[in-house]
Design a protein around this motif. Sequence first.
Motif: not given
Length: 127
Positions: A40-61
């Motif tokens: 998702s990050i590769i396709r659409g970018g990390a968003g306003p929160r950044g790479f680590m916050a977005t990836l950790s949200q995916y992983m934890l949920s």
Amino acid sequence: MPPPPTSYGEGPSILQKMTMGALMGGGVGLTIGFIFGSWSIIRGGAGPRGFMATLSQYMLSSAATFSFFLAIGSVIRSDSMVSPHLQAAHMQLLSSSGYSVHSRAEGAQLIKARWESERIRLMSSKR
């Protein structure tokens, strides 16, 4: 698949099985979350929160979801009060004692024969 135990002693408790299911679900969820979060990050970018916050949200949920369902599944699977080797012995006993599974047609014939014998018995008792 691990080999079956050689002795039939006490197995793990339901709480231990639930914990094991939750840990396995957490591991699977973290892996799946990493894969889909990275994609998702590769396709659409990390968003306003950044790479680590977005990836950790995916992983934890994903880990929380998988943990919950695998813990519930392991409790449901171990719900039986009778040990598996006793269940197998019971099934062998039933199959050797004449109780067997019949097809639908055989069951219907058996029911008709019982109804007929019951009808004959009732008719003879009325006389």
